[in-house]
Each structure stands twice: as structure tokens, then as C-alpha cells.
Motif scaffolding. Structure first.
Motif, PDB file in Angstrom:
ATOM      1  N   UNK A   1      43.814  27.028  46.624  1.00 43.30           N
ATOM      2  CA  UNK A   1      43.431  26.306  45.257  1.00 43.30           C
ATOM      3  C   UNK A   1      44.250  25.064  44.897  1.00 43.30           C
ATOM      4  N   UNK A   2      45.599  24.918  45.228  1.00 43.23           N
ATOM      5  CA  UNK A   2      45.779  23.738  44.869  1.00 43.23           C
ATOM      6  C   UNK A   2      45.411  22.537  45.758  1.00 43.23           C
ATOM      7  N   UNK A   3      44.836  23.031  46.967  1.00 39.61           N
ATOM      8  CA  UNK A   3      44.189  21.804  47.597  1.00 39.61           C
ATOM      9  C   UNK A   3      42.752  21.716  47.544  1.00 39.61           C
ATOM     10  N   UNK A   4      42.188  22.244  46.719  1.00 42.62           N
ATOM     11  CA  UNK A   4      40.776  22.269  46.351  1.00 42.62           C
ATOM     12  C   UNK A   4      40.625  20.969  45.487  1.00 42.62           C
ATOM     13  N   UNK A   5      39.449  20.014  45.509  1.00 46.88           N
ATOM     14  CA  UNK A   5      38.871  19.528  44.488  1.00 46.88           C
ATOM     15  C   UNK A   5      38.449  20.433  43.401  1.00 46.88           C
TER      16      UNK A   5
ATOM     17  N   UNK B   1      36.116  24.522  43.377  1.00 54.37           N
ATOM     18  CA  UNK B   1      36.579  25.830  43.324  1.00 54.37           C
ATOM     19  C   UNK B   1      35.709  26.689  42.916  1.00 54.37           C
ATOM     20  N   UNK B   2      35.373  27.835  43.714  1.00 52.09           N
ATOM     21  CA  UNK B   2      34.405  28.739  43.696  1.00 52.09           C
ATOM     22  C   UNK B   2      35.085  30.190  43.675  1.00 52.09           C
ATOM     23  N   UNK B   3      35.020  30.855  42.697  1.00 56.41           N
ATOM     24  CA  UNK B   3      35.550  32.236  42.710  1.00 56.41           C
ATOM     25  C   UNK B   3      34.860  32.963  43.545  1.00 56.41           C
ATOM     26  N   UNK B   4      33.639  32.849  43.893  1.00 51.74           N
ATOM     27  CA  UNK B   4      32.686  33.701  44.827  1.00 51.74           C
ATOM     28  C   UNK B   4      33.339  33.479  46.114  1.00 51.74           C
ATOM     29  N   UNK B   5      33.738  32.305  46.438  1.00 50.33           N
ATOM     30  CA  UNK B   5      34.297  31.939  47.745  1.00 50.33           C
ATOM     31  C   UNK B   5      35.651  32.561  47.928  1.00 50.33           C
ATOM     32  N   UNK B   6      36.420  32.482  46.832  1.00 50.88           N
ATOM     33  CA  UNK B   6      37.864  33.007  46.913  1.00 50.88           C
ATOM     34  C   UNK B   6      37.805  34.495  47.122  1.00 50.88           C
TER      35      UNK B   6
ATOM     36  N   UNK C   1      36.389  41.988  45.021  1.00 52.58           N
ATOM     37  CA  UNK C   1      35.269  41.725  44.152  1.00 52.58           C
ATOM     38  C   UNK C   1      35.946  40.606  43.214  1.00 52.58           C
ATOM     39  N   UNK C   2      34.830  39.813  42.601  1.00 53.02           N
ATOM     40  CA  UNK C   2      35.260  38.739  41.684  1.00 53.02           C
ATOM     41  C   UNK C   2      36.058  39.209  40.652  1.00 53.02           C
ATOM     42  N   UNK C   3      35.994  40.284  39.750  1.00 51.56           N
ATOM     43  CA  UNK C   3      36.734  40.637  38.839  1.00 51.56           C
ATOM     44  C   UNK C   3      37.958  41.146  39.386  1.00 51.56           C
ATOM     45  N   UNK C   4      37.951  41.912  40.442  1.00 53.47           N
ATOM     46  CA  UNK C   4      39.073  42.251  41.395  1.00 53.47           C
ATOM     47  C   UNK C   4      40.041  41.374  41.351  1.00 53.47           C
ATOM     48  N   UNK C   5      39.647  40.167  42.041  1.00 47.49           N
ATOM     49  CA  UNK C   5      40.501  39.058  42.408  1.00 47.49           C
ATOM     50  C   UNK C   5      41.045  38.712  41.313  1.00 47.49           C
ATOM     51  N   UNK C   6      40.364  38.449  40.094  1.00 45.38           N
ATOM     52  CA  UNK C   6      41.003  37.891  38.850  1.00 45.38           C
ATOM     53  C   UNK C   6      42.157  38.774  38.396  1.00 45.38           C
ATOM     54  N   UNK C   7      42.011  40.229  38.261  1.00 47.61           N
ATOM     55  CA  UNK C   7      42.806  41.208  38.024  1.00 47.61           C
ATOM     56  C   UNK C   7      44.342  40.963  38.862  1.00 47.61           C
ATOM     57  N   UNK C   8      44.067  41.115  40.242  1.00 46.61           N
ATOM     58  CA  UNK C   8      45.110  41.056  41.129  1.00 46.61           C
ATOM     59  C   UNK C   8      45.644  39.667  41.147  1.00 46.61           C
TER      60      UNK C   8
END
Length: 269
Positions: free
Chosen positions: A178-182, A186-191, A198-205
């Protein structure tokens, strides 16, 4: 008499969501349904809502109502009075995919609407809608929408799976990524794909591990970098450009939200 005003936000880049604001409206609506999951919020005045299955409900300022797709409902101001409200519509198939990938529950099409009178949820909804109407990036808007909808479902329905945890090595890798990205990249889908969540699961974690969503973490890092650049005497416009903000006003809005003062006030001491 206050002037009636209405504004609609939609963006072809985010076809699964649109939002509307109406101020001092006296418009009345017949009973109807939407093909979308809809969230309404009363900002001023009083309205009467049908659609929960409990007869007519009186909605005062700060109240939200969540209406599943295909649910017949109506919401109108008191006779002869005006009201102000916000209305968010989310595509049903997109929401179903979001729930499936992160093992979330939620009301299905045609089920009764749900009323929420929690001031914090209303505040969060207003913040989300303000972001949608702003010049923030589409990625930031979409991530905020996913976080808000996921939090709504977790609060209202027992999660189908426990909150995921990020291993220390995985968290370090995500932070470095994240810190190295322009910011524009930054894409939540890619992360989510890279992490296997999953996208929301990643946000929670991620939020459990850092206190931030991924996009909020990036904004915080950008603001901290902005403090440094302003302290070195760089111009506001140049700092906003270097940090990837849409324009100077966007940088000023985000900076003040995190620091409590504008960039100009911060630089001037």
C-alpha cells in the motif's frame, strides 16, 4: 420559505451505486419498489414510512431505513410540511456478490425494510454520501461503500464466518504494498485477490490489525507525508500533486479531517 433543492450523483465508472439528496422537498410518492437495495436517511422534517410490515412508522431526523430490492414501500412528509433526505441505491446483483465473497448475511429481495435510529450509523452514512458527491477517487468511494454495507450486515445479521485474521508477515506485505503504490493505483479488488480474502473480509481483517481500512491507511500515510513536505516549505498545490490528490481542495479537505487544521494553517504554525 427555503428553496427546494435536489442533487443526483452517479458515475459510469461505478454503475452499481447512485445517490440522491433532496432539501426542503414536498414531493410525495405512491407505494413503489426498486430493483436495488436502497438506504434512505431523514435529515430534516418528519416523514411517514410503510414497508417494515409493522404499519406506518414515523421517521424523525437522523433515522435511516434499509429497503431490500423489490420491497413495496412509501415514504412521504407530513401533510403540508417539507423534509430533507438522502437516498442511496445499490445494485442487487453487486450486493449479493459482495455478501457471498465475504460470507455475509443480509435481507433478501422482497423482505421487510429495517429502520435504524443509531446516531453513529447515520453519521457514517452521511460521511459516505458526502464522499460519493466529492471529487475523491472512484476506488476510495467504492471501498467506503463496501465497508459501510458490510458493517451494516455484520451489525444486523449473525456473521456466517468469524472475522478473518491477518498473519504478521501478510500484514507487513500489505503495508509495504500500500505504501509503495501511487494512490491512483490502489485497488481493493487487487489487494483482496492477492491476500485471498473477499473485499469486505480484507477490510475487516486490515481494520482489526491497524485500526484503518486500506484506503484510510493510505490517506493517513499521505497526510503524514504532506506534513513533512509542508514543513519543508513546499507550495500547497505542489504537495497536493505529489501526493496524488485530485486537486488542492481535495487535499485540503482530507488534511483537515486528519489534522484538524487546513494545510495553510498547519504550514503557518
Amino acid at each position: 420559505m427555503p428553496r427546494t433543492h435536489a442533487a443526483l450523483w452517479r458515475d459510469p465508472a461505478l454503475p452499481h451505486v447512485e445517490s440522491r439528496r433532496a432539501c426542503h422537498s414536498r414531493a410525495c410518492y405512491k407505494a413503489h419498489s426498486h430493483p436495488t437495495f436502497s438506504i434512505g436517511a431523514v435529515d430534516a422534517g418528519v416523514s411517514h414510512f410503510t414497508g417494515t410490515g409493522n404499519g406506518q412508522e414515523r421517521l424523525t431526523p437522523g433515522t435511516l431505513v434499509m429497503v431490500p430490492a423489490q420491497r413495496v414501500h412509501a415514504c412521504n412528509p407530513e401533510p403540508g410540511q417539507a423534509w430533507s433526505y438522502q437516498m442511496l441505491h445499490v445494485a442487487g446483483d453487486w450486493l449479493a456478490a459482495l455478501r457471498l465473497e465475504s460470507a455475509l448475511g443480509g435481507a433478501g429481495p422482497g423482505e421487510p425494510a429495517r429502520i435504524c435510529r443509531d446516531p453513529e450509523v447515520y453519521r457514517q452514512f452521511c460521511e459516505l454520501n458526502g464522499l460519493l458527491f466529492s471529487n475523491a477517487s472512484n476506488a476510495e468511494k467504492d471501498a467506503a461503500l463496501i465497508a459501510f454495507l458490510g458493517d451494516l450486515d455484520v451489525a444486523a445479521y449473525p456473521p456466517l464466518a468469524p472475522a478473518p485474521a491477518l498473519e504478521a508477515s501478510a500484514l507487513r506485505g500489505l503495508l509495504a504494498r500500500i505504501e509503495g503504490l501511487d494512490p491512483a493505483q490502489l485497488s481493493l479488488d487487487a489487494l483482496a485477490r492477492e491476500s485471498g480474502f473477499g473485499r469486505y473480509a480484507l477490510i475487516r481483517a486490515f481494520r482489526a490489525a491497524t485500526g484503518f481500512t486500506p484506503h484510510a491507511y493510505l490517506l493517513n500515510a499521505r497526510v503524514n507525508r504532506g506534513r513533512q513536505l509542508l514543513g519543508e516549505g513546499q507550495a500547497l498545490a505542489e504537495v497536493a500533486y505529489r501526493l496524488g490528490f485530485a486537486d488542492q481542495s481535495h487535499f485540503q479537505r482530507v488534511f483537515k479531517a486528519y489534522v484538524g487544521v487546513t494545510p495553510g494553517q498547519y504550514r503557518g504554525g
